[in-house]
Enzyme design. Structure first.
Site, PDB file in Angstrom:
ATOM      1  N   THR A 185       1.109  -1.010  -0.002  1.00 12.15           N
ATOM      2  CA  THR A 185       0.361  -0.301  -0.026  1.00 12.15           C
ATOM      3  C   THR A 185       1.036   1.233  -0.324  1.00 12.15           C
ATOM      4  O   THR A 185       1.717   1.252   0.176  1.00 12.15           O
ATOM      5  CB  THR A 185      -0.860   0.130   1.171  1.00 12.15           C
ATOM      6  N   GLU A 330      -6.344  -3.622  -0.060  1.00 16.12           N
ATOM      7  CA  GLU A 330      -6.263  -4.366   0.345  1.00 16.12           C
ATOM      8  C   GLU A 330      -7.553  -5.121   0.311  1.00 16.12           C
ATOM      9  O   GLU A 330      -8.167  -6.290   0.520  1.00 16.12           O
ATOM     10  CB  GLU A 330      -6.807  -3.506   1.683  1.00 16.12           C
ATOM     11  N   LYS A 439     -12.642  19.439  10.096  1.00 15.95           N
ATOM     12  CA  LYS A 439     -13.412  19.603  11.202  1.00 15.95           C
ATOM     13  C   LYS A 439     -13.441  20.725  11.955  1.00 15.95           C
ATOM     14  O   LYS A 439     -12.955  21.606  12.295  1.00 15.95           O
ATOM     15  CB  LYS A 439     -12.780  18.184  12.514  1.00 15.95           C
ATOM     16  N   TRP A 444     -18.535  18.347  10.190  1.00 16.73           N
ATOM     17  CA  TRP A 444     -17.297  17.612   8.852  1.00 16.73           C
ATOM     18  C   TRP A 444     -17.707  17.656   8.050  1.00 16.73           C
ATOM     19  O   TRP A 444     -18.769  18.657   7.816  1.00 16.73           O
ATOM     20  CB  TRP A 444     -17.526  16.270   9.356  1.00 16.73           C
TER      21      TRP A 444
HETATM   22  P1  AMP Z   1      -4.749   2.574  -2.876  1.00 15.44           P
HETATM   23  O1  AMP Z   1      -4.661   1.247  -2.327  1.00 15.44           O
HETATM   24  O2  AMP Z   1      -3.502   3.107  -3.425  1.00 15.44           O
HETATM   25  O3  AMP Z   1      -5.853   1.998  -4.448  1.00 15.44           O
HETATM   26  O4  AMP Z   1      -6.179   3.229  -1.458  1.00 15.44           O
HETATM   27  C1  AMP Z   1      -7.141   3.086  -2.223  1.00 15.44           C
HETATM   28  C2  AMP Z   1      -7.957   4.622  -1.475  1.00 15.44           C
HETATM   29  O5  AMP Z   1      -7.976   5.672  -2.206  1.00 15.44           O
HETATM   30  C3  AMP Z   1      -9.021   4.568  -0.316  1.00 15.44           C
HETATM   31  O6  AMP Z   1      -9.173   4.025   0.635  1.00 15.44           O
HETATM   32  C4  AMP Z   1     -10.038   5.291  -1.259  1.00 15.44           C
HETATM   33  O7  AMP Z   1      -9.963   6.677  -0.015  1.00 15.44           O
HETATM   34  C5  AMP Z   1      -8.834   6.043  -2.109  1.00 15.44           C
HETATM   35  N1  AMP Z   1      -9.957   5.662  -3.331  1.00 15.44           N
HETATM   36  C6  AMP Z   1     -10.436   4.991  -4.249  1.00 15.44           C
HETATM   37  N2  AMP Z   1     -11.498   4.912  -5.213  1.00 15.44           N
HETATM   38  C7  AMP Z   1     -12.497   5.608  -4.175  1.00 15.44           C
HETATM   39  C8  AMP Z   1     -13.636   6.636  -5.334  1.00 15.44           C
HETATM   40  N3  AMP Z   1     -14.056   6.180  -6.128  1.00 15.44           N
HETATM   41  N4  AMP Z   1     -13.205   7.543  -4.940  1.00 15.44           N
HETATM   42  C9  AMP Z   1     -13.184   8.411  -3.692  1.00 15.44           C
HETATM   43  N5  AMP Z   1     -12.032   7.678  -3.168  1.00 15.44           N
HETATM   44  C10 AMP Z   1     -11.483   6.673  -3.584  1.00 15.44           C
END
Ligand code: AMP
Length: 542
Positions: A185, A330, A439, A444
């Site tokens: 990640t 994840e 915040k 929020w």
């Molecule tokens: P990653 O594991 O690097 O792909 O990051 C995952 C995170 O990307 C998620 O927990 C979200 O915060 C963000 N994310 C993924 N898809 C979206 C989406 N369509 N809209 C908003 N946030 C997203």
């Protein structure tokens, strides 16, 4: 009493066996790193993957060992995943956009033994090789004719290396729960953490992704994954495309608007998938050149929130249906996707885009809930915010080598770190990352909502909102915008545009116009860097 059905372990090699037998000549078309377009059918992808698997065995790789790939989307990279998993080892995708030190950190943490890479990254690896003691051999995805002189340890061209492999190799029959893939990640806080996919999780996740409400793949589909194989397991496409017999178009190293458009048209692509920044480049190219799509039907957008203006342009101007998806490394990675349920009726115009802007509903294999901080479920009313939690056969139960300790709550759910609402139809909407939400006076404010609204302004190309200190309200929103090429924006103009479109107390306290907004290695706005850049900034009148 047990059922009397056969035991057929869900192993990744079954996917390429199926594709080779049912769709042998269906093509994988790649823009090769060397330049020309390359074509191969699934039958030959399988043959070459078998050679790759047997060659790994010859090099002493054992089941469970990690083999890294640092490479663009091409047929060779695809084959390597089947070769690696087919002899029981684990593909470890490395994102080349990470800082070199981060690359070294994760390769060492993973204990990678072989690293497969493209010509593009040879100089990067030469500079880094001293910090990669576990790598015993570098395999370069090219042939001898294009092989550069290099001091990389035991470097060999992929073509000459697999030529010594054996097409009659027998796939390893490992346990379906055995590790198959490893992806770290982004690690915005602390060190990156490894997510370890199994054969079973990849197969089940990919089956779910083929379905019509997700990627909608079938033997007649042509899919172009702009999303790289190194980004969150390529959203399943390395598996779901061969599984369904879809033609697979791999864009290689060229992801700019003009190059992606050219491939979409020349290969008559029907489905594509990628992050919003890629689509922004594509749409800008199309607008500038006055282009149209002749075959594209569906574009899946995820990784960060798809701005409403982008969804509207795709659908209303270009006639392409947008499927807004959310997920995370994840989750293998897709957790929800935005098809339209019949209960919503025949939505049109603004009402349709209100729903499309949400991140969609969970497919089978994903259980979803929103909880308060104590773990009590919040109602699905489309208004109440909660911590978004998930459970399923393709959701992480822990990180590689136990980093981060226990990551599941008392109910066995994984806390995504996202804040979301879920409406009565099951449509989830991300309002923020828990750490990005603003915040203000105990209430929020969603940075995503403000960013979406700001990019609807005709002169704004990209927008980011961060919370900055306020003596009375604790935090207030600061909007940071990048103007479109050749346009100018003023704070007053943008705030006037936003006024009346959101609650008055959500209106940003200030707007800063900048040339560029920093991005992370996975194309998301890098809020950590932005916060650092605005560390000494003070809001007006504070
Ligand atoms: P990653 O594991 O690097 O792909 O990051 C995952 C995170 O990307 C998620 O927990 C979200 O915060 C963000 N994310 C993924 N898809 C979206 C989406 N369509 N809209 C908003 N946030 C997203």
């Amino acid at each position: 009493m047990l059922g009397l059905m056969q035991n057929w372990p869900l192993l990744i090699h079954k996917i390429i066996d199926h594709a080779a037998s049912q769709h042998p000549d269906r093509e994988v078309v790649s823009r090769s790193v060397e330049g020309p377009i390359h074509r191969i059918g699934y039958r030959d992808v399988r043959r070459r993957a078998l050679r790759c698997a047997s060659r790994l065995v010859k090099d002493g790789i054992k089941p469970g060992d990690r083999v890294a790939t640092l490479a663009w989307n091409t047929w060779r990279h695809l084959e390597s995943w089947y070769g690696i998993t087919g002899m029981g080892a684990v593909y470890h995708t490395i994102n080349p956009r990470l800082f070199p030190d981060q690359i070294a950190w994760i390769a060492n943490h993973a204990g990678d033994r072989i690293l497969m890479t493209d010509l593009t990254f040879v100089p990067l690896l030469e500079a880094l090789a001293d910090k990669l003691p576990t790598i015993e051999r570098y395999v370069i995805f090219t042939d001898d004719a294009h092989m550069p002189p290099t001091k990389l340890k035991n470097a060999v061209s992929y073509e000459s290396w697999i030529a010594e492999g054996d097409e009659d190799f027998r796939w390893a029959e490992v346990d379906e729960n055995a590790a198959a893939g490893l992806c770290y990640t982004s690690g915005t806080t602390g060190n990156p953490k490894g997510v370890l996919y199994s054969h079973r999780s990849n197969v089940l996740h990919s089956m779910a992704m083929c379905s019509p409400d997700c990627l909608g793949l079938g033997a007649r589909t042509t899919i172009l994954p702009v999303v790289p194989l190194f980004h969150a397991n390529s959203w399943s496409i390395a598996f779901s495309a061969p599984m369904s017999g879809a033609k697979l178009v791999m864009p290689g190293a060229r992801l700019d608007g003009a190059s992606v458009y050219e491939l979409l048209e020349s290969e008559q692509v029907t489905v594509t998938a990628g992050v919003p920044t890629v689509w922004m480049m594509l749409l800008q190219h199309m607008e500038k050149e006055g282009r149209r799509f002749s075959s594209l039907k569906r574009a899946v957008v995820g990784g960060s929130a798809a701005p409403r203006a982008m969804i509207e342009t795709f659908e209303s101007v270009y006639g392409v249906e947008i499927f807004h998806a959310w997920g995370m490394t994840e989750m293998s990675p897709v957790g929800s996707i935005g098809s339209i349920k019949p209960a919503l009726g025949d939505l049109k115009g603004a009402a349709l885009f209100d729903v499309k802007q949400k991140q969609g509903f969970a497919p089978f294999t994903v259980e979803m809930r929103i909880d308060d901080d104590e773990g009590n479920p919040k109602p699905w009313d489309g208004k109440t915010f909660g911590r978004l939690k998930v459970k399923g056969p393709a959701v992480a139960a822990g990180y590689f080598k136990g980093e981060g300790g226990n990551i599941l709550d008392a109910n066995g759910f994984f806390d995504t770190g996202d804040i979301a609402t879920i409406d009565e139809h099951g449509f989830m909407q991300i309002t923020d990352r828990a750490k990005d939400v603003i915040k203000s006076g105990g209430e929020w404010i969603s940075s995503i909502d403000l960013e979406n609204l700001a990019v609807a302004h005709p002169d704004v190309a990209e927008a980011a909102v961060i919370g900055v200190f306020h003596p009375k309200w604790d935090e207030r929103p600061l909007l940071i915008v990048v103007p479109k090429e050749g346009r100018e924006c003023t704070a007053k103009d943008i705030l006037t545009f936003m006024e009346g479109r959101i609650a008055k107390w959500w209106l940003p306290d200030d707007v800063q116009v900048v040339k560029e907004i920093p991005h992370t290695a996975t194309g998301k706005i890098n809020k950590l860097k932005l916060r650092e850049a605005f560390k000494i900034y003070r809001l007006p009148n504070t």
